[in-house]
Enzyme design. Structure first.
Site, short mmCIF file in Angstrom:
data_model
loop_
_atom_site.label_atom_id
_atom_site.label_comp_id
_atom_site.label_asym_id
_atom_site.label_seq_id
_atom_site.Cartn_x
_atom_site.Cartn_y
_atom_site.Cartn_z
N CYS A 250 0.81 -1.22 0.00
CA CYS A 250 0.00 0.00 0.00
C CYS A 250 0.85 1.28 0.00
O CYS A 250 0.57 2.22 -0.75
CB CYS A 250 -0.96 -0.01 1.18
N HIS B 273 -2.60 6.47 4.40
CA HIS B 273 -1.17 6.60 4.66
C HIS B 273 -0.66 7.91 4.05
O HIS B 273 -1.17 8.38 3.03
CB HIS B 273 -0.39 5.46 3.98
N1 LIG Z 1 -5.37 -3.16 5.50
C1 LIG Z 1 -4.72 -2.62 4.48
O1 LIG Z 1 -4.65 -1.39 4.33
C2 LIG Z 1 -4.06 -3.50 3.47
C3 LIG Z 1 -3.49 -2.89 2.34
C4 LIG Z 1 -2.89 -3.68 1.37
C5 LIG Z 1 -2.87 -5.05 1.55
N2 LIG Z 1 -3.43 -5.61 2.66
C6 LIG Z 1 -3.39 -7.07 2.77
O2 LIG Z 1 -4.71 -7.58 2.70
C7 LIG Z 1 -4.81 -8.73 3.53
C8 LIG Z 1 -5.96 -8.56 4.51
O3 LIG Z 1 -5.77 -7.41 5.27
P1 LIG Z 1 -6.91 -6.76 6.16
O4 LIG Z 1 -6.32 -5.49 6.65
O5 LIG Z 1 -8.22 -6.74 5.46
O6 LIG Z 1 -6.99 -7.81 7.40
P2 LIG Z 1 -8.20 -8.14 8.39
O7 LIG Z 1 -9.07 -6.96 8.61
O8 LIG Z 1 -7.56 -8.77 9.57
O9 LIG Z 1 -9.06 -9.24 7.60
C9 LIG Z 1 -8.58 -10.54 7.36
C10 LIG Z 1 -9.58 -11.32 6.53
O10 LIG Z 1 -9.02 -12.60 6.26
C11 LIG Z 1 -9.93 -13.61 6.65
N3 LIG Z 1 -9.27 -14.81 7.14
C12 LIG Z 1 -8.40 -14.94 8.17
N4 LIG Z 1 -8.05 -16.23 8.34
C13 LIG Z 1 -8.71 -16.93 7.38
C14 LIG Z 1 -8.80 -18.31 7.05
N5 LIG Z 1 -8.10 -19.25 7.72
N6 LIG Z 1 -9.59 -18.68 6.01
C15 LIG Z 1 -10.30 -17.75 5.34
N7 LIG Z 1 -10.27 -16.44 5.61
C16 LIG Z 1 -9.49 -16.03 6.63
C17 LIG Z 1 -10.72 -12.97 7.79
O11 LIG Z 1 -11.94 -13.69 7.97
P3 LIG Z 1 -12.65 -13.80 9.42
O12 LIG Z 1 -13.36 -12.48 9.61
O13 LIG Z 1 -13.58 -14.94 9.23
O14 LIG Z 1 -11.57 -14.04 10.41
C18 LIG Z 1 -10.92 -11.56 7.24
O15 LIG Z 1 -11.95 -11.57 6.29
C19 LIG Z 1 -3.43 -8.92 4.15
O16 LIG Z 1 -2.70 -9.80 3.33
C20 LIG Z 1 -2.84 -7.55 4.10
O17 LIG Z 1 -1.42 -7.58 4.05
C21 LIG Z 1 -4.03 -4.88 3.60
#
Ligand SMILES: NC(=O)c1ccc[n+]([C@@H]2O[C@H](COP(=O)([O-])OP(=O)(O)OC[C@H]3O[C@@H](n4cnc5c(N)ncnc54)[C@H](OP(=O)(O)O)[C@@H]3O)[C@@H](O)[C@H]2O)c1
Length: 334
Positions: free
Chosen positions: A130, A243
């Site tokens: 990001c 950010h």
């Molecule tokens: N946040 C950002 O700004 C951002 C920016 C760029 C990239 N990313 C990337 O995007 C990804 C997610 O980030 P996020 O910020 O959205 O995280 P988050 O809010 O913690 O969400 C994680 C998601 O993954 C799911 N998950 C976790 N364990 C799982 C499993 N075993 N099987 C299936 N689904 C599962 C969760 O489902 P449950 O609700 O069921 O647990 C939830 O839907 C990461 O790889 C992160 O590096 C994030």
């Protein structure tokens, strides 16, 4: 590619997943059918898409039969385990994690910069880090005009970059401090409320963090510029969303503020907000929930030859994740 594809969002209940669903709807992406996948914890949960409730189902290896495009945002481990199954089932994966970004067979794409790379995919396309994506929205047009050699940068990264649990942590800690209760920590190694943490991701033997090195490594791949160098300090700040990055860039050619401004004003996906006399400059509060990134504080760098300083802000849940992923999907259905 099916012109009305069956789209799956993997990690649909997360901070990025929720934004993906909203972005698909807001941009009128021609979704034929939408499947929402998450962990067993979320099975049965309902999320709204185009006014209808869609039930979340559990991600399994068999989830991808009949799906055309899968937008993954459930962490690197899940991507490594499930994206190859999805690709094998004939689905094109757009992956938000860092799992495949530096894999030579996987395009790493910011559509405003290297949309044509999408065509090289073998079933998986990676969305960049990001902070890197937001920085490149301003840096790449300048690179095209003046040829960037290297940058020195510091980031000011919002807690939503760490996901839904980190937003709750900041909210909880602010409440605890205001009510003079002990501060509890679950996500970050230190209190994030009323503090800044000069650590994003884990440390490498060089002393940089993994997050800091993404700017150079991913920047080289996206800009097709193998000589690009970046020395970065990534900092987590108690901001909910968007950010910000302070950049000092050194170019091959001389650069003036007027010439840089003219270039940036023409750049797609970017707004120039640069009127310091009237206290107008980009701020995370105002780029949140906005598609375009903003750049300002343009000035000739006083410590570099052919140098320019700028300040760029962008919603990392959108341009750094969901929006960029949907833009890649739009390239696929073109
Ligand atoms: N946040 C950002 O700004 C951002 C920016 C760029 C990239 N990313 C990337 O995007 C990804 C997610 O980030 P996020 O910020 O959205 O995280 P988050 O809010 O913690 O969400 C994680 C998601 O993954 C799911 N998950 C976790 N364990 C799982 C499993 N075993 N099987 C299936 N689904 C599962 C969760 O489902 P449950 O609700 O069921 O647990 C939830 O839907 C990461 O790889 C992160 O590096 C994030």
């Amino acid at each position: 590619m099916n012109k009305h594809p069956h789209v799956a969002v993997v990690g649909a209940t997360g901070a990025v997943g929720i934004e993906m669903i909203k972005t698909l709807e807001k941009r009128n992406f021609p979704v034929g059918t939408l499947t929402l996948l998450a962990s067993a914890r979320s099975v049965g949960k309902k999320l709204t898409f185009r006014g209808l409730a869609v039930t979340v189902t559990e991600l399994t290896k068999d989830s991808f039969a009949g799906i055309d495009i899968a937008l993954f945002s459930a962490g690197g481990g899940i991507s490594k385990e499930f994206a190859p199954h999805a690709a094998k089932a004939g689905c094109v994966v757009v992956d938000n994690s860092s799992a495949f970004r530096m894999d030579d067979s996987v395009p790493l794409v910011v559509p405003e910069i290297n949309a044509a790379d999408v065509k090289q995919h073998h079933g998986i396309i990676a969305n960049p880090n990001c902070t890197t994506a937001i920085t490149l929205m301003a840096l790449y047009p300048l690179h095209q005009a003046f040829g960037v050699k290297r940058i020195f940068a510091s980031s000011y990264q919002a807690v939503s970059g760490t996901g839904a649990k980190a937003i709750a942590e900041l909210e909880r800690q602010v409440g605890q401090i205001i009510h003079e209760q002990p501060v509890t920590k679950e996500v970050y190694p230190h209190q994030i409320a009323f503090n800044v943490l000069p650590q994003v991701d884990s440390f490498l033997p060089t002393g940089y963090t993994k997050e800091e090195m993404k700017m150079e490594n991913e920047g080289r791949k996206i800009m097709h510029h193998p000589g690009f160098r970046a020395s970065v300090t990534c900092v987590r700040v108690p901001v909910y969303r968007s950010h910000s990055v302070a950049v000092s860039a050194e170019f091959e050619k001389p650069v003036t503020v007027a010439a840089a401004r003219a270039v940036l004003q023409r750049a797609p996906g970017l707004d120039v907000v640069d009127d310091p006399e009237n206290k107008r400059y980009p701020m995370p509060l105002f780029t949140s929930e906005k598609y375009n990134c903003e750049v300002g504080r343009l000035r000739v760098d006083c410590a570099l030859d052919n140098g320019l300083c700028f300040w760029v802000c962008g919603d990392q849940l959108l341009k750094g994740a969901a929006l960029n992923a949907v833009q890649i999907a739009e390239e696929l259905v073109k």
